[in-house]
Design an enzyme around this catalytic site. Structure first.
Site, mmCIF file in Angstrom:
data_model
loop_
_atom_site.group_PDB
_atom_site.id
_atom_site.type_symbol
_atom_site.label_atom_id
_atom_site.label_comp_id
_atom_site.label_asym_id
_atom_site.label_seq_id
_atom_site.Cartn_x
_atom_site.Cartn_y
_atom_site.Cartn_z
ATOM 1 N N ARG A 55 0.865 -1.181 0.000
ATOM 2 C CA ARG A 55 0.000 0.000 0.000
ATOM 3 C C ARG A 55 0.899 1.228 0.000
ATOM 4 O O ARG A 55 1.553 1.535 1.001
ATOM 5 C CB ARG A 55 -0.915 0.008 1.230
ATOM 6 C CG ARG A 55 -1.890 1.208 1.250
ATOM 7 C CD ARG A 55 -2.990 1.012 0.231
ATOM 8 N NE ARG A 55 -3.689 2.245 -0.107
ATOM 9 C CZ ARG A 55 -4.753 2.731 0.521
ATOM 10 N NH1 ARG A 55 -5.245 2.088 1.574
ATOM 11 N NH2 ARG A 55 -5.338 3.839 0.106
ATOM 12 N N GLY A 56 0.915 1.918 -1.121
ATOM 13 C CA GLY A 56 1.851 3.010 -1.311
ATOM 14 C C GLY A 56 1.804 4.082 -0.239
ATOM 15 O O GLY A 56 2.837 4.568 0.224
ATOM 16 N N ASP A 103 1.212 3.928 2.779
ATOM 17 C CA ASP A 103 1.795 3.490 4.056
ATOM 18 C C ASP A 103 3.299 3.242 3.975
ATOM 19 O O ASP A 103 4.040 3.574 4.907
ATOM 20 C CB ASP A 103 1.126 2.197 4.541
ATOM 21 C CG ASP A 103 -0.288 2.413 5.061
ATOM 22 O OD1 ASP A 103 -0.610 3.537 5.444
ATOM 23 O OD2 ASP A 103 -1.059 1.429 5.080
ATOM 24 N N THR A 104 3.742 2.625 2.883
ATOM 25 C CA THR A 104 5.100 2.056 2.906
ATOM 26 C C THR A 104 6.002 2.382 1.715
ATOM 27 O O THR A 104 7.182 2.028 1.735
ATOM 28 C CB THR A 104 5.007 0.519 3.016
ATOM 29 O OG1 THR A 104 4.230 0.013 1.908
ATOM 30 C CG2 THR A 104 4.370 0.094 4.326
ATOM 31 N N LYS A 105 5.477 3.046 0.679
ATOM 32 C CA LYS A 105 6.309 3.256 -0.519
ATOM 33 C C LYS A 105 7.567 4.073 -0.221
ATOM 34 O O LYS A 105 8.638 3.813 -0.762
ATOM 35 C CB LYS A 105 5.505 3.940 -1.627
ATOM 36 C CG LYS A 105 6.231 3.907 -2.986
ATOM 37 C CD LYS A 105 5.472 4.627 -4.062
ATOM 38 C CE LYS A 105 4.197 3.929 -4.450
ATOM 39 N NZ LYS A 105 4.427 2.637 -5.135
ATOM 40 N N GLY A 141 1.531 6.040 -19.963
ATOM 41 C CA GLY A 141 0.956 5.368 -21.129
ATOM 42 C C GLY A 141 0.770 3.878 -20.928
ATOM 43 O O GLY A 141 0.007 3.240 -21.659
ATOM 44 N N GLU A 179 -3.945 -7.657 -6.346
ATOM 45 C CA GLU A 179 -2.602 -8.190 -6.578
ATOM 46 C C GLU A 179 -2.328 -9.406 -5.700
ATOM 47 O O GLU A 179 -1.793 -10.420 -6.180
ATOM 48 C CB GLU A 179 -1.565 -7.098 -6.295
ATOM 49 C CG GLU A 179 -1.579 -5.960 -7.301
ATOM 50 C CD GLU A 179 -0.732 -4.784 -6.865
ATOM 51 O OE1 GLU A 179 -0.788 -3.735 -7.531
ATOM 52 O OE2 GLU A 179 -0.010 -4.896 -5.847
#
Length: 202
Positions: free
Chosen positions: A39-40, A42-44, A72, A106
């Site tokens: 989950r970006g 939270d943790t990216k 794109g 995912e």
């Protein structure tokens, strides 16, 4: 600097530094070894990017959406393809993970593809992972997501408390486990190839 010179600067720069050009091509074109599901929000900016960079320095080919995709590209097509082609899935669970349709999709596809999964429970316990039905998703998806979460809950993984732990240590531990898993997968493939090779008798 003239406008045309500015436009051509990236190409000229890459010609002067072919190793950088090769690195960029490798990130985009090569099939991934490791798909990083997270989950970006939270943790990216923390463990996920650190893990991606660490794996890349080990000459592996991890997949991370903002690193491997370009404007794109079709989101689902590229992500689904990367998951199906990867060897290992790393799932970084976090407090807001289960709120994301993309994260759960995912994870479900990783499980359905029977990939080896390495969970990292970051600031959350396995027992706290729940898929809630807010009425926005079809029940078929809800069932897939709940099944995938249950599978992940009972898979041995790493736990990390960002308030007390060391980012470097968890990244190194995860990387070591990933490399060991990739070696095991490759060994199993070689054994299967050896078994399927016909023995020629004199």
């Amino acid at each position: 600097m003239h406008r045309s010179a500015i436009a051509n600067f990236p190409r000229q720069f890459l010609r002067q530094y072919p190793s950088i050009q090769a690195s960029i091509v490798n990130r985009v074109a090569k099939p991934c070894d490791v798909f990083i599901n997270h989950r970006g929000i939270d943790t990216k900016r923390t463990v996920v990017t650190l893990l991606y960079d660490h794996l890349f320095r080990q000459n592996l080919h991890p997949f991370l959406d903002n690193k491997n995709m370009k404007p794109g590209d079709k989101l689902f097509d590229n992500i689904n393809s990367a998951i199906r082609k990867c060897k290992v899935g790393v799932t970084v669970f976090s407090p807001r993970y289960c709120e994301s349709y993309f994260c759960l999709h995912e994870l479900a596809l990783i499980m359905e593809s029977k990939k080896k999964v390495i969970p990292i429970f970051c600031d959350i316990k396995p027992s706290e992972l729940r898929v809630l039905n807010d009425g926005k998703c079809p029940m078929e998806d809800i069932r897939r997501f709940r099944w995938a979460i249950e599978e992940a809950k009972y898979t041995v993984g790493l736990t990390f408390d960002s308030m007390k732990g060391n980012w470097s240590e968890v990244v190194t531990s995860a990387s070591d486990i990933i490399i060991e898993t990739l070696v095991e997968i490759e060994s199993e493939k070689q054994m299967q190839r050896h078994k399927s090779t016909p023995i020629l008798r004199a």
